[in-house]
Design an enzyme around this catalytic site. Structure first.
Site, mmCIF file in Angstrom:
data_model
loop_
_atom_site.group_PDB
_atom_site.id
_atom_site.type_symbol
_atom_site.label_atom_id
_atom_site.label_comp_id
_atom_site.label_asym_id
_atom_site.label_seq_id
_atom_site.Cartn_x
_atom_site.Cartn_y
_atom_site.Cartn_z
ATOM 1 N N GLY A 27 22.270 -64.141 36.217
ATOM 2 C CA GLY A 27 22.027 -62.825 37.014
ATOM 3 C C GLY A 27 21.848 -63.070 38.450
ATOM 4 N N TYR A 61 18.958 -48.286 27.272
ATOM 5 C CA TYR A 61 19.845 -47.228 27.521
ATOM 6 C C TYR A 61 20.051 -46.578 26.195
ATOM 7 C CZ TYR A 61 19.434 -48.838 31.953
ATOM 8 O OH TYR A 61 18.911 -49.532 33.276
#
Ligand code: 8OZ
Length: 360
Positions: free
Chosen positions: A316, A182
């Protein structure tokens, strides 16, 4: 020599003590409500997981320009701030601790998701390979527009305002997302940063945007409530660096001066590529808490903390499937299996309907 710790040892983050080192990793789930605001379904999901030592929320856009996926939450509009407040209040009522992850996707967006249909922005006009998931379905990535040098202060301010909004929304802290291809990662790595101004061309320059963003966030938060996430060799979103060990050793040393809550390191490549980075070099260079992440089991995490190779471990997919992961670890109970088909988008199915263990 310092005492040996376990996954269940408390840890001090700035002025806050968390009860264990089991962290819920930031997880994009594409289930935000209207106006990219959190809603009741999200309240239930996070509240179910409140026994985590720390919850890090899914990545949340700092601005409308930072959006790159459908139904991901933001922190730039009052409706979103109010939505997040319902999440943080409910998590705190259950005794939990929660940081917001601050996100700008940079080039990993599409004009159909940008204000006025504009091009996504990036350090350099380099198109990522692959497709963007849009509201109209998958579409090819476009060549982004390189940010002008005089636009950078505006980007930094997006993070400052978002960090301030996170306080209003009742968070305990924020994590700056500088990983996974990102915007901030696009500046950090030389495969995406070909700039020739003060923000590219040398490691010192490549890290400048991140350090300016940290400075801006520290105008709103004490350093002990601010974490940073990096992913030295993740190739997700078609990103790479020619010398990841050198780049990220350097970045880690530069981060030492801020006194951050933690450095969160995604160790490896989510896309399955071979690992070439020695994370012990990063760990040993960082003078604060090191949060490890990437496919850890309870056993591997316990050993890592016990041997001093990390201070916290983020889970996660195990957290997607096990709302009571802390208690399951404590009791050595069986774990639910995550279903990848319901990871992204949809409703309560595969989100809030994973069963708690039977003794609960
Ligand atoms: C998976 C799908 C979409 C976004 C990241 C925010 O990798 C993400 C993400 C992950 O940090």
């Amino acid at each position: 020599m310092s005492a040996t710790h376990s996954l269940f040892s408390p840890l001090q983050l700035g002025s806050m003590e968390i009860p264990n080192r089991i962290v819920m990793a930031p997880l994009t789930r594409n289930r935000a409500g209207e106006h990219n605001a959190p809603r009741q379904l999200n309240v239930e999901y996070y509240t179910q997981r409140a026994s985590a030592g720390l919850i890090i929320t899914e990545a949340s856009q700092v601005s409308a320009q930072g959006v790159g996926y459908p139904a991901t939450p933001g922190i730039h509009h009052s409706i979103q701030v109010n939505g997040w407040r319902t999440v943080t209040d409910a998590v705190h009522d259950k005794g939990g601790h929660i940081f917001l992850q601050l996100w700008h996707v940079g080039r990993v967006s599409h004009p159909s998701m940008q204000p006025d249909g504009e091009l996504p922005v990036a350090p350099s006009a380099i198109k990522p390979a692959g497709e963007c998931i849009t509201y109209e379905g998958p579409q090819a990535f476009v060549e982004p527009r390189a940010l002008e040098t005089d636009e950078i202060p505006g980007i930094v301010d997006q993070y400052r305002v978002a960090a301030k909004n996170a306080k209003v929304a009742g968070f305990d802290g924020v994590e700056i997302h500088a990983a996974n291809g990102y915007l901030l990662d696009q500046f950090l790595r030389d495969g995406t940063n070909h700039r020739q101004d003060n923000y590219g061309g040398s490691l010192e320059n490549q890290i400048r945007l991140l350090t300016e963003v940290i400075d801006a966030v520290l105008e709103e938060w004490e350093p002990g409530r601010v974490g940073v996430r990096i992913s030295p060799e993740n190739t997700f979103n078609d990103i790479k660096d020619s010398k990841p060990q050198i780049t990220f050793n350097f970045i880690t040393e530069k981060l030492n001066s801020f006194g951050l809550a933690y450095l969160h390191v995604l160790e490896g490549d989510m896309m399955g590529g071979d690992s070439v980075v020695d994370y012990a070099q990063i760990r040993s260079r960082f003078n604060g808490n090191y949060m490890a992440n990437c496919g850890y089991t309870q056993e591997k995490a316990q050993t890592s903390i016990q041997e001093g190779r990390s201070d916290l471990v983020a889970f996660g997919s195990l957290y997607i499937a096990n709302p009571d992961l802390v208690e399951r670890f404590e009791e050595h109970s069986d774990l639910n299996t995550p279903n990848p088909e319901t990871f992204y988008g949809g409703d309560a199915q595969g989100y809030t309907d994973y069963p708690f263990r039977e003794s609960a």
